[in-house]
Write an enzyme that holds these catalytic residues in place. Structure first.
Site, PDB file in Angstrom:
ATOM      1  N   CYS A  94       0.731  -0.857  -0.186  1.00 51.48           N
ATOM      2  CA  CYS A  94      -0.040   0.287  -0.143  1.00 51.48           C
ATOM      3  C   CYS A  94       0.687   1.299  -0.163  1.00 51.48           C
ATOM      4  O   CYS A  94       1.616   1.721  -0.934  1.00 51.48           O
ATOM      5  CB  CYS A  94      -0.723  -0.237   1.541  1.00 51.48           C
ATOM      6  SG  CYS A  94      -1.924   1.232   0.704  1.00 51.48           S
ATOM      7  N   HIS A 122      -3.591  -4.985   0.425  1.00 50.55           N
ATOM      8  CA  HIS A 122      -3.034  -5.756   1.843  1.00 50.55           C
ATOM      9  C   HIS A 122      -3.682  -7.425   2.316  1.00 50.55           C
ATOM     10  O   HIS A 122      -4.568  -8.036   2.438  1.00 50.55           O
ATOM     11  CB  HIS A 122      -3.863  -5.163   3.208  1.00 50.55           C
ATOM     12  CG  HIS A 122      -3.790  -3.940   3.278  1.00 50.55           C
ATOM     13  ND1 HIS A 122      -2.845  -3.631   3.480  1.00 50.55           N
ATOM     14  CD2 HIS A 122      -4.370  -2.410   2.387  1.00 50.55           C
ATOM     15  CE1 HIS A 122      -2.782  -1.782   3.989  1.00 50.55           C
ATOM     16  NE2 HIS A 122      -3.594  -1.708   3.000  1.00 50.55           N
ATOM     17  N   GLU A 174      -2.117  -8.822   4.500  1.00 46.66           N
ATOM     18  CA  GLU A 174      -2.398  -9.549   5.566  1.00 46.66           C
ATOM     19  C   GLU A 174      -3.417  -9.064   6.246  1.00 46.66           C
ATOM     20  O   GLU A 174      -3.103  -9.982   7.821  1.00 46.66           O
ATOM     21  CB  GLU A 174      -1.053  -8.531   6.506  1.00 46.66           C
ATOM     22  CG  GLU A 174      -1.562  -6.881   6.667  1.00 46.66           C
ATOM     23  CD  GLU A 174      -1.478  -5.508   5.607  1.00 46.66           C
ATOM     24  OE1 GLU A 174      -1.302  -6.303   4.171  1.00 46.66           O
ATOM     25  OE2 GLU A 174      -1.718  -4.387   5.888  1.00 46.66           O
ATOM     26  N   SER A 209       1.911 -13.367  39.448  1.00 43.74           N
ATOM     27  CA  SER A 209       0.765 -13.320  39.640  1.00 43.74           C
ATOM     28  C   SER A 209      -0.526 -14.670  39.162  1.00 43.74           C
ATOM     29  O   SER A 209      -1.685 -14.823  39.914  1.00 43.74           O
ATOM     30  CB  SER A 209       0.539 -12.475  38.906  1.00 43.74           C
ATOM     31  OG  SER A 209       0.086 -12.648  37.303  1.00 43.74           O
ATOM     32  N   GLY A 210       0.183 -15.821  38.763  1.00 38.13           N
ATOM     33  CA  GLY A 210      -0.756 -16.570  38.391  1.00 38.13           C
ATOM     34  C   GLY A 210      -1.314 -16.366  37.212  1.00 38.13           C
ATOM     35  O   GLY A 210      -2.178 -17.379  36.577  1.00 38.13           O
ATOM     36  N   VAL A 222      -0.653 -16.177  32.323  1.00 38.50           N
ATOM     37  CA  VAL A 222       0.022 -17.475  31.606  1.00 38.50           C
ATOM     38  C   VAL A 222       1.567 -15.999  31.351  1.00 38.50           C
ATOM     39  O   VAL A 222       2.553 -16.944  31.547  1.00 38.50           O
ATOM     40  CB  VAL A 222      -1.050 -16.983  30.365  1.00 38.50           C
ATOM     41  CG1 VAL A 222      -1.611 -15.742  29.441  1.00 38.50           C
ATOM     42  CG2 VAL A 222       0.091 -18.127  29.825  1.00 38.50           C
ATOM     43  N   ASP A 223       1.268 -14.994  31.298  1.00 37.52           N
ATOM     44  CA  ASP A 223       2.102 -14.558  30.378  1.00 37.52           C
ATOM     45  C   ASP A 223       3.693 -14.322  32.100  1.00 37.52           C
ATOM     46  O   ASP A 223       4.518 -14.951  31.437  1.00 37.52           O
ATOM     47  CB  ASP A 223       2.195 -12.813  30.594  1.00 37.52           C
ATOM     48  CG  ASP A 223       1.272 -12.844  29.457  1.00 37.52           C
ATOM     49  OD1 ASP A 223       1.147 -13.923  28.812  1.00 37.52           O
ATOM     50  OD2 ASP A 223       0.762 -11.803  29.296  1.00 37.52           O
ATOM     51  N   ARG A 252      -6.011   2.284  42.161  1.00 38.50           N
ATOM     52  CA  ARG A 252      -5.240   1.879  41.190  1.00 38.50           C
ATOM     53  C   ARG A 252      -4.030   2.183  41.625  1.00 38.50           C
ATOM     54  O   ARG A 252      -2.727   1.639  41.918  1.00 38.50           O
ATOM     55  CB  ARG A 252      -5.078   2.482  39.794  1.00 38.50           C
ATOM     56  CG  ARG A 252      -6.063   1.428  39.242  1.00 38.50           C
ATOM     57  CD  ARG A 252      -6.019   1.757  37.934  1.00 38.50           C
ATOM     58  NE  ARG A 252      -7.391   0.424  36.746  1.00 38.50           N
ATOM     59  CZ  ARG A 252      -8.734   0.730  36.170  1.00 38.50           C
ATOM     60  NH1 ARG A 252      -8.916   2.098  37.203  1.00 38.50           N
ATOM     61  NH2 ARG A 252      -9.246   0.511  36.257  1.00 38.50           N
ATOM     62  N   GLU A 296     -13.588  -2.965  32.500  1.00 41.03           N
ATOM     63  CA  GLU A 296     -13.771  -3.201  33.550  1.00 41.03           C
ATOM     64  C   GLU A 296     -15.347  -2.462  33.715  1.00 41.03           C
ATOM     65  O   GLU A 296     -14.999  -0.955  33.344  1.00 41.03           O
ATOM     66  CB  GLU A 296     -12.844  -2.691  34.356  1.00 41.03           C
ATOM     67  CG  GLU A 296     -11.422  -3.728  33.556  1.00 41.03           C
ATOM     68  CD  GLU A 296     -11.581  -4.950  34.246  1.00 41.03           C
ATOM     69  OE1 GLU A 296     -12.508  -5.374  35.617  1.00 41.03           O
ATOM     70  OE2 GLU A 296     -10.447  -5.907  34.353  1.00 41.03           O
TER      71      GLU A 296
HETATM   72  P1  XMP Z   1     -10.940  -1.865  29.503  1.00 40.40           P
HETATM   73  O1  XMP Z   1     -11.623  -1.175  30.607  1.00 40.40           O
HETATM   74  O2  XMP Z   1      -9.551  -0.319  29.733  1.00 40.40           O
HETATM   75  O3  XMP Z   1      -9.655  -2.515  30.458  1.00 40.40           O
HETATM   76  O4  XMP Z   1     -11.936  -1.868  28.372  1.00 40.40           O
HETATM   77  C1  XMP Z   1      -9.091  -3.269  28.664  1.00 40.40           C
HETATM   78  C2  XMP Z   1      -8.284  -4.758  29.354  1.00 40.40           C
HETATM   79  O5  XMP Z   1      -7.048  -3.946  30.311  1.00 40.40           O
HETATM   80  C3  XMP Z   1      -7.311  -4.823  31.595  1.00 40.40           C
HETATM   81  N1  XMP Z   1      -6.852  -3.215  32.651  1.00 40.40           N
HETATM   82  C4  XMP Z   1      -6.579  -3.280  33.467  1.00 40.40           C
HETATM   83  N2  XMP Z   1      -5.168  -4.524  33.955  1.00 40.40           N
HETATM   84  N3  XMP Z   1      -4.575  -2.606  35.827  1.00 40.40           N
HETATM   85  C5  XMP Z   1      -4.167  -3.642  34.507  1.00 40.40           C
HETATM   86  O6  XMP Z   1      -3.469  -4.553  34.797  1.00 40.40           O
HETATM   87  C6  XMP Z   1      -4.917  -1.738  35.305  1.00 40.40           C
HETATM   88  O7  XMP Z   1      -5.655  -0.922  36.389  1.00 40.40           O
HETATM   89  C7  XMP Z   1      -6.204  -2.444  34.332  1.00 40.40           C
HETATM   90  N4  XMP Z   1      -7.761  -1.773  34.145  1.00 40.40           N
HETATM   91  C8  XMP Z   1      -8.150  -2.473  32.969  1.00 40.40           C
HETATM   92  C9  XMP Z   1      -9.002  -5.277  31.763  1.00 40.40           C
HETATM   93  O8  XMP Z   1      -9.020  -6.438  32.550  1.00 40.40           O
HETATM   94  C10 XMP Z   1      -8.976  -5.202  30.330  1.00 40.40           C
HETATM   95  O9  XMP Z   1      -8.600  -6.669  29.801  1.00 40.40           O
END
Ligand code: XMP
Length: 530
Positions: free
Chosen positions: A89, A177, A179, A232-233, A235-236, A305, A528
């Site tokens: 492109c 494209h 891809e 944290s448990g 996957v990454d 947070r 969230e």
């Molecule tokens: P939202 O709510 O922004 O979420 O649409 C998108 C993705 O991000 C995750 N999320 C967080 N992950 N700390 C994190 O590690 C945070 O404060 C946080 N806020 C949102 C959410 O679970 C979703 O996968």
């Protein structure tokens, strides 16, 4: 952040220069799927900054027009690199513009499905592909004149130069494209380029990666240094930790911080998997009371947070210092590295060329870990996409349940309890979430859904239980399907599953008399609730 990595020195690498198209990362995905390693760098990266010799170069699409005064252009030094080059492109237009062709605006922007006719039957790029090909277009400019030394290879009813090539210099350009999945044979075309023309080895497999990555980690860490990392448990972090422990054994110290806002039994389950199944050297820092104490009275989501993020750093650092003293006392090496489970999309996000339509993304990750310990970062998953991490997990024989886990936010269920986070609210949210996920799994829907959780709302509503009036809380169920978590659709549950979930939560969770299902897409809602 260094623009190159050592992985590109180990594997044959295709270099993708990103001019800001929303599809650029898909080029990388498709090439990796062919088993060929590739890296994506901003189009402003100079050849002199690259520490490896690519097997081929791809120029991506872009929201710009090549003749815009502020249009991005490739460092001319790349032209002297004797490797095959493919422009997609804008990339095609960049080739034409630089090499004396002519690019002009189309009468009408071409967007969507199109059919191209391949007129050059000896074209290496289209080898084995049919003469008529369904493709996906998205462009407002097109080639009006082919540069000297090039020929027309394919056309559409509206454009005579949909593909061009210059076999003598191994330069190729396509207007469409390959891809995107809307170009059904696009992967075959990319294969023709990366394997047929560039001759790149198709040796990028996760089992091969493990072997080389373990060696690479050993070289970086050396014979005595120690490494710490938070798990944290998820996957990454689990897979990154497993690789570290395979590479350096107990010199890797995993730290799991129990922040009091993990899910039901999550801390014990994670400890069991990491310690007993995966044999990772793990320390659990029990800090529930500290976190919940600091969250007392706090209702603002951003404050939650911040408190959780800062407390996490504090607890992790103090645990790392304790481990440091312990290993020093035992006469072992010093802690020199911090493990992080960064993935390639985060790397791309931070190095991509930001065009005018750059996506707006908020960053949630906790920064500032161990600044004072001056640790060097070690990021074994830095080159991997999420599905590659999952494939890696499979090769490492990590349970499917963990490999396919939905993402879970750092602040945990604290941002799923709207309003104040108290121990009794945590207990309600945990139990409701547990039942919800349990029923989703029983219905065989867990892998269809990208993320699901139960939120506890700070409102009470009237209900009846037996002949008694109740005045209790509401659980909101959220389930979304998404590819990238930037946009998401709410999941269409079969009614019988919703019925079972609702009835179990209301019957089994004390304090809840109403369950609602969230039918909002992102945007405008977020995944969230806080
Ligand atoms: P939202 O709510 O922004 O979420 O649409 C998108 C993705 O991000 C995750 N999320 C967080 N992950 N700390 C994190 O590690 C945070 O404060 C946080 N806020 C949102 C959410 O679970 C979703 O996968």
């Amino acid at each position: 952040m260094s623009p190159t990595t050592e992985v590109s020195q180990i594997y044959d690498t295709i270099l993708i220069l990103d001019f800001g198209s929303q599809y650029t990362h898909l080029i990388a995905r498709r090439i990796r799927e062919l088993g060929v390693y590739c890296e994506l760098l901003a189009c402003t990266t100079k050849l002199s900054e690259i520490k490896f010799k690519p097997k081929g170069l791809i120029l991506s699409g872009s929201p710009y027009s090549v003749y815009d005064h502020d249009a991005p252009h490739m460092d001319p030094a790349y032209w002297s690199l004797d490797i095959p080059k493919l422009g997609i492109c804008y990339g095609l237009q960049e080739i034409a513009h630089t090499r004396g062709g002519q690019v002009l605006p189309c009468d009408k922007r071409e967007y969507g499905h199109a059919e191209i006719s391949v007129q050059a039957s000896d074209s290496k790029l289209f080898a084995g592909l049919p003469a008529k090909l369904k493709v996906w277009m998205s462009h407002g400019d097109q080639l009006a004149k082919v540069p000297s030394g090039f020929r027309a290879v394919a056309n559409t009813s509206t454009s005579p130069f949909t593909a061009i090539d210059c076999e003598a210099e191994r330069i190729y350009g396509i207007q469409f494209h390959p891809e995107v999945t809307h170009t059904p044979l696009g992967s075959q075309l990319l294969k023709n380029f990366v394997i047929g023309i560039c001759n790149a080895s198709s040796n990028w497999t996760m089992s091969d990666f493990i072997e080389k990555e373990i060696q690479r980690i050993r070289n970086i860490v050396g014979p005595t240094a120690q490494v710490v990392g938070a798990v944290s448990g998820g996957v990454d972090s689990t897979i990154a930790a497993k690789l570290m422990s395979m590479a350096i054994g107990d010199r890797f110290h995993a730290i799991l911080v129990d922040n009091g806002v993990m899910r039901l039994n999550e801390c014990q389950d994670t400890k069991m998997i990491l310690e007993e199944k995966l044999k990772i050297n793990l320390t659990v820092a029990q800090a529930s009371d500290l976190f919940l104490g600091r969250l007392k009275g706090i209702t603002d989501p951003e404050s939650k947070r911040k408190i959780i993020g800062n407390t996490f750093i504090e607890v992790f650092e103090s645990e790392a210092h304790r481990i440091e003293q312990e290993v020093e006392h035992q006469g072992k090496g010093k802690i020199e590295f911090l493990l992080q489970g960064t993935l390639y999309p985060d790397v791309i996000e931070s190095i991509s060329f930001k065009g005018p339509s750059a996506t707006i993304k908020t960053h949630h990750n906790v920064g500032g870990l161990l600044d004072d310990m001056k640790l060097k970062l070690i990021e074994p998953l830095r080159e991997l996409f999420k599905d590659e991490v999952r494939a890696l997990g499979k090769v490492l024989e990590i349970d499917d349940e963990l490999v396919w886990r939905h993402p879970f936010p750092g602040p945990g269920i604290a941002i799923r309890i709207l309003g104040e986070v108290t121990p009794s609210q945590v207990a309600i949210a945990r139990q409701a979430d547990y039942i919800y996920i349990d029923e989703i799994k029983k219905a065989g829907l867990y892998r269809k859904i990208s993320q699901a959780y139960a939120a506890l709302l700070p409102v009470r509503s009237v209900g009846v239980m037996g002949d008694k009036r109740t005045y209790e809380q509401v659980i909101a169920l959220r389930a979304v399907e998404t590819r990238d978590f930037m946009t998401a659709d709410w999941f269409e549950f079969p009614y019988d599953v919703l019925k079972r979930i609702s009835s179990r939560i209301i019957n089994e969770v004390q304090g809840v008399n109403r369950v609602v299902y969230d039918v909002s897409s992102k945007p405008p809602a977020t995944i969230e609730w806080e």
